[in-house]
Design a protein around this motif. Sequence first.
Motif, PDB file in Angstrom:
ATOM      1  N   PRO A  67      -0.888  -1.812  -4.475  1.00 24.91           N
ATOM      2  CA  PRO A  67       0.319  -2.592  -4.170  1.00 24.91           C
ATOM      3  C   PRO A  67       1.532  -1.678  -3.959  1.00 24.91           C
ATOM      4  CG  PRO A  67      -0.104  -2.661  -6.522  1.00 24.91           C
ATOM      5  CD  PRO A  67      -1.128  -1.727  -5.923  1.00 24.91           C
ATOM      6  N   GLY A  68       1.387  -0.671  -3.121  1.00 23.79           N
ATOM      7  CA  GLY A  68       2.501   0.194  -2.742  1.00 23.79           C
ATOM      8  C   GLY A  68       2.750   1.349  -3.696  1.00 23.79           C
ATOM      9  N   ILE A  69       3.784   2.114  -3.369  1.00 29.39           N
ATOM     10  CA  ILE A  69       4.229   3.237  -4.203  1.00 29.39           C
ATOM     11  C   ILE A  69       5.704   2.997  -4.498  1.00 29.39           C
ATOM     12  CG2 ILE A  69       4.740   4.646  -2.143  1.00 29.39           C
ATOM     13  CD1 ILE A  69       3.987   7.142  -3.815  1.00 29.39           C
ATOM     14  N   SER A  70       6.139   3.313  -5.720  1.00 25.94           N
ATOM     15  CA  SER A  70       7.562   3.177  -6.040  1.00 25.94           C
ATOM     16  C   SER A  70       8.059   4.486  -6.655  1.00 25.94           C
ATOM     17  CB  SER A  70       7.814   1.984  -6.969  1.00 25.94           C
ATOM     18  OG  SER A  70       6.998   2.060  -8.102  1.00 25.94           O
ATOM     19  N   PHE A  71       9.372   4.669  -6.625  1.00 28.18           N
ATOM     20  CA  PHE A  71       9.986   5.934  -7.000  1.00 28.18           C
ATOM     21  C   PHE A  71      11.090   5.685  -8.011  1.00 28.18           C
ATOM     22  CE2 PHE A  71       8.429   6.054  -2.675  1.00 28.18           C
ATOM     23  CZ  PHE A  71       7.777   7.274  -2.572  1.00 28.18           C
ATOM     24  N   GLN A  72      11.249   6.634  -8.948  1.00 21.88           N
ATOM     25  CA  GLN A  72      12.288   6.493  -9.975  1.00 21.88           C
ATOM     26  C   GLN A  72      12.919   7.865 -10.220  1.00 21.88           C
ATOM     27  OE1 GLN A  72      10.762   5.797 -13.925  1.00 21.88           O
ATOM     28  NE2 GLN A  72      12.539   4.587 -14.529  1.00 21.88           N
ATOM     29  N   TRP A  73      14.239   7.964 -10.009  1.00 24.98           N
ATOM     30  CA  TRP A  73      14.921   9.217 -10.349  1.00 24.98           C
ATOM     31  C   TRP A  73      15.192   9.225 -11.850  1.00 24.98           C
ATOM     32  CZ3 TRP A  73      15.022  13.319  -7.453  1.00 24.98           C
ATOM     33  CH2 TRP A  73      14.946  13.196  -6.069  1.00 24.98           C
ATOM     34  N   PHE A  74      14.806  10.319 -12.493  1.00 22.52           N
ATOM     35  CA  PHE A  74      14.902  10.411 -13.948  1.00 22.52           C
ATOM     36  C   PHE A  74      15.207  11.872 -14.282  1.00 22.52           C
ATOM     37  CE2 PHE A  74      13.254   9.965 -18.333  1.00 22.52           C
ATOM     38  CZ  PHE A  74      13.718   8.701 -18.645  1.00 22.52           C
ATOM     39  N   TYR A  75      16.428  12.155 -14.769  1.00 25.81           N
ATOM     40  CA  TYR A  75      16.809  13.548 -15.063  1.00 25.81           C
ATOM     41  C   TYR A  75      16.498  14.488 -13.896  1.00 25.81           C
ATOM     42  CZ  TYR A  75      17.347  12.008 -19.895  1.00 25.81           C
ATOM     43  OH  TYR A  75      17.747  11.343 -21.028  1.00 25.81           O
ATOM     44  N   ASN A  76      16.963  14.130 -12.711  1.00 21.74           N
ATOM     45  CA  ASN A  76      16.786  14.948 -11.497  1.00 21.74           C
ATOM     46  C   ASN A  76      15.332  15.144 -11.079  1.00 21.74           C
ATOM     47  OD1 ASN A  76      19.534  15.270 -11.144  1.00 21.74           O
ATOM     48  ND2 ASN A  76      19.608  17.055 -12.504  1.00 21.74           N
ATOM     49  N   GLN A  77      14.455  14.353 -11.637  1.00 21.29           N
ATOM     50  CA  GLN A  77      13.054  14.399 -11.193  1.00 21.29           C
ATOM     51  C   GLN A  77      12.704  13.052 -10.558  1.00 21.29           C
ATOM     52  OE1 GLN A  77      10.111  17.056 -13.200  1.00 21.29           O
ATOM     53  NE2 GLN A  77      10.952  16.047 -14.979  1.00 21.29           N
ATOM     54  N   CYS A  78      11.944  13.089  -9.496  1.00 20.26           N
ATOM     55  CA  CYS A  78      11.538  11.850  -8.834  1.00 20.26           C
ATOM     56  C   CYS A  78      10.115  11.500  -9.284  1.00 20.26           C
ATOM     57  CB  CYS A  78      11.593  12.026  -7.315  1.00 20.26           C
ATOM     58  SG  CYS A  78      11.256  10.494  -6.435  1.00 20.26           S
ATOM     59  N   ILE A  79      10.015  10.460 -10.132  1.00 22.72           N
ATOM     60  CA  ILE A  79       8.700  10.033 -10.613  1.00 22.72           C
ATOM     61  C   ILE A  79       8.123   9.030  -9.618  1.00 22.72           C
ATOM     62  CG2 ILE A  79       7.394   9.041 -12.535  1.00 22.72           C
ATOM     63  CD1 ILE A  79       9.679   9.733 -14.378  1.00 22.72           C
ATOM     64  N   LYS A  80       6.865   9.228  -9.255  1.00 21.36           N
ATOM     65  CA  LYS A  80       6.163   8.315  -8.358  1.00 21.36           C
ATOM     66  C   LYS A  80       5.214   7.438  -9.181  1.00 21.36           C
ATOM     67  CE  LYS A  80       6.553  12.004  -6.689  1.00 21.36           C
ATOM     68  NZ  LYS A  80       7.611  13.045  -6.840  1.00 21.36           N
ATOM     69  N   TYR A  81       5.177   6.126  -8.878  1.00 21.13           N
ATOM     70  CA  TYR A  81       4.259   5.199  -9.546  1.00 21.13           C
ATOM     71  C   TYR A  81       3.347   4.561  -8.515  1.00 21.13           C
ATOM     72  CZ  TYR A  81       7.625   5.588 -13.335  1.00 21.13           C
ATOM     73  OH  TYR A  81       8.450   6.079 -14.310  1.00 21.13           O
ATOM     74  N   VAL A  82       2.071   4.530  -8.827  1.00 17.15           N
ATOM     75  CA  VAL A  82       1.083   3.949  -7.919  1.00 17.15           C
ATOM     76  C   VAL A  82       0.131   3.096  -8.742  1.00 17.15           C
ATOM     77  CG1 VAL A  82      -0.846   4.461  -6.387  1.00 17.15           C
ATOM     78  CG2 VAL A  82       1.177   5.900  -6.321  1.00 17.15           C
ATOM     79  N   GLY A  83      -0.056   1.840  -8.357  1.00 23.47           N
ATOM     80  CA  GLY A  83      -1.056   0.992  -9.003  1.00 23.47           C
ATOM     81  C   GLY A  83      -2.345   1.037  -8.197  1.00 23.47           C
ATOM     82  N   ASN A  84      -3.475   1.161  -8.871  1.00 19.07           N
ATOM     83  CA  ASN A  84      -4.771   1.129  -8.193  1.00 19.07           C
ATOM     84  C   ASN A  84      -5.544  -0.075  -8.727  1.00 19.07           C
ATOM     85  OD1 ASN A  84      -6.484   2.158  -6.252  1.00 19.07           O
ATOM     86  ND2 ASN A  84      -7.201   3.889  -7.464  1.00 19.07           N
ATOM     87  N   VAL A  85      -5.849  -1.017  -7.844  1.00 19.77           N
ATOM     88  CA  VAL A  85      -6.557  -2.237  -8.259  1.00 19.77           C
ATOM     89  C   VAL A  85      -7.993  -1.875  -8.622  1.00 19.77           C
ATOM     90  CG1 VAL A  85      -7.286  -4.546  -7.530  1.00 19.77           C
ATOM     91  CG2 VAL A  85      -5.080  -3.636  -6.771  1.00 19.77           C
ATOM     92  N   GLY A  86      -8.498  -2.453  -9.727  1.00 17.22           N
ATOM     93  CA  GLY A  86      -9.815  -2.077 -10.235  1.00 17.22           C
ATOM     94  C   GLY A  86     -10.956  -2.871  -9.621  1.00 17.22           C
ATOM     95  N   GLN A  87     -12.173  -2.468  -9.986  1.00 14.62           N
ATOM     96  CA  GLN A  87     -13.380  -3.140  -9.504  1.00 14.62           C
ATOM     97  C   GLN A  87     -13.817  -4.206 -10.511  1.00 14.62           C
ATOM     98  OE1 GLN A  87     -15.349  -2.468  -6.463  1.00 14.62           O
ATOM     99  NE2 GLN A  87     -16.198  -4.396  -7.155  1.00 14.62           N
ATOM    100  N   ASP A  88     -14.449  -3.808 -11.589  1.00 15.10           N
ATOM    101  CA  ASP A  88     -14.973  -4.781 -12.562  1.00 15.10           C
ATOM    102  C   ASP A  88     -14.346  -4.675 -13.947  1.00 15.10           C
ATOM    103  OD1 ASP A  88     -16.709  -6.007 -10.847  1.00 15.10           O
ATOM    104  OD2 ASP A  88     -18.405  -4.734 -11.329  1.00 15.10           O
TER     105      ASP A  88
END
Length: 475
Positions: free
Chosen positions: A252-273
Amino acid sequence: MIKVKVRLQRIVSKINLPTVLKTAILPGDSIERLFIATQTGEIFYIGNGVIGTFLDIRPQIIKLGASSRGYDERGLIGLAFHPEFYYNGLFYLHYSVAGTQGPGALPGAPPESFKPNPCDPKTLNLKWINREIQYDHIDTVEEWSLLSNGQPQKRRTLLNLRRPFLNHNGVNSLNFSPETGKLVLTTGDGGSGYDPFNLSQDDMEIAGKIIEIDVAKNTLIHNPLVVTRFNELPAPIQETLTVIAKGVRNIPGISFQWFYNQCIKYVGNVGQDLVESIFSFVHYKPIPVTQLIQASLMKSEPDQEEFINFGWRGWEGAFPTSIVRGCSANPALAEKTMAYYNEAVKTSVRRLQPLISYFHKDPRPDKFGGTALTGVQPYMGNGIPDLTGSVVFTDLARKEKSQSPVRGVLAYTRVGTDCQLNDFSVIETDYNFGSQSAFYMCLGTNLDQTRLYLGVYGSMKVADFNQGTVFEIVP
C-alpha cells in the motif's frame, strides 16, 4: 503501549471505492485541498466543505469486477502530485487500461488457486511464458498537466506494464520522495498467491519492486512499448529508472518521515497466510536499471550492499513462507509446511527485518487477527498527542469470528531511527457504522503529516457502487 482513542469525522460519503487520499494546493489557490482517487477512475477534491471533480477517467479504466465475482484489485490505484505542482501543475496517475483484459498467465485457473507443492518441483519453478498473449491486463503510469484553464490534460506515458494476474498491482502506488525529488512507483509481485513465477526476486522483472523514476528527464518517448522486464524497455527509459528494493508481495505505497535530519521510509508488505509486515529503513543504495541489465548480460551479481530486499517469496515478513493446511478435527493444530526452503536460505542474510509484524491469528487479548495491510502513514501532528511521532496503519478487516458486520482496524507503532522491531497497539474509534460492513481501504495524510484521513468501503466488491466514505481521524 498507551491506549489511544480517536473519533472518525465524516468528510464525504456515497462515493466509489477510495484508493488514494492526499492533499495538494492547486495552482493559483490558497488552501490545501484533500484529493480522493477512486478505483473506478474519478478524482474528487474537497476544500472549505465543497466537493468538486478534479478528473474523471472512468472510460479509460478496465471493466472492474466482471471476471472475479465483483472483487478486483485493478483500476485507478496511484495518484501523485509533483513537489512543484503549485507552479508546474504536473501530476501522475497509475491505472489499469480499458480494453486490455487477457486470459491470465495461467489460463483457466482462478488467480487465487495457485499453491506450491513442496513434493512437486514443477510447482516450485513455474515460468511465465507466452507473455504477449498470457497476461491479465495492462497498467500504465502517466504524466498529466493542469492547464491554465483548470483542465487536466495527459502529457506522456512513462511506463506500460503487462501484468500476469488481476491482483497485487499495489495501491497508493505513486509517491514523490522528499529526499530525492523522484517519483516512486511501488509494484506488487503480479498476483495470484505465493508469487508463482518468483518475479519479486528476479532483477529483470519490474513486478515486486520499488522503483524511482526521474521525471525531470524527458525520454522523448510519449507512449512506450508494453513490457514486463526492465531489459525490454528502450534505453532512454532505462536511464530514468533506479530500483530501491525487491522482494515485494503487495504494497500500500511508501511513506516518508523526516526525523532528526534523517528521512525514514515506511513500506507495508501484505502477507500470504500468516502475517502482515511493516518495514522501515533510512539508508539504502538504489541500483540503476542500466547496471542491473549490465550485470544480467554479464551473468554477474550487481552490487547489492545496502540494497533493500524484503525477502518475498522465500520470506513472509519475519517468517519463512509457509503453506497452512487446516486441521478440521482441531483448528488449533493447523499444519504449516515451508513452501520455498531454498529461497528462504538464499535470502536469509540479505533481507531486511520488519519493523513490526501482526498476525492473521493472534491469541493475545489486546491484539487482533489481521486480513491485509491497507495503509501506513507517519503522524507528526499535535492534535492527537498520544500519536505524535508514531506510525499509524490500517488493516482491511478484523478477523474475529464474532465480528459481524465486518470492521477494519486502525493501529499504531512507534519507531526509533534504529528501525528495530517494535510492538503495536489498536487505536479505538467511536464511529457507529450500524449494520453496514466497514472495510478500511486506505489511509492518507496532508502535506505536513499533521492530519490523517481514512477511506472506508461498505463492500469487498468494487462492482457494488457508491458505498465509500472518507473520514478525518480526529481527537
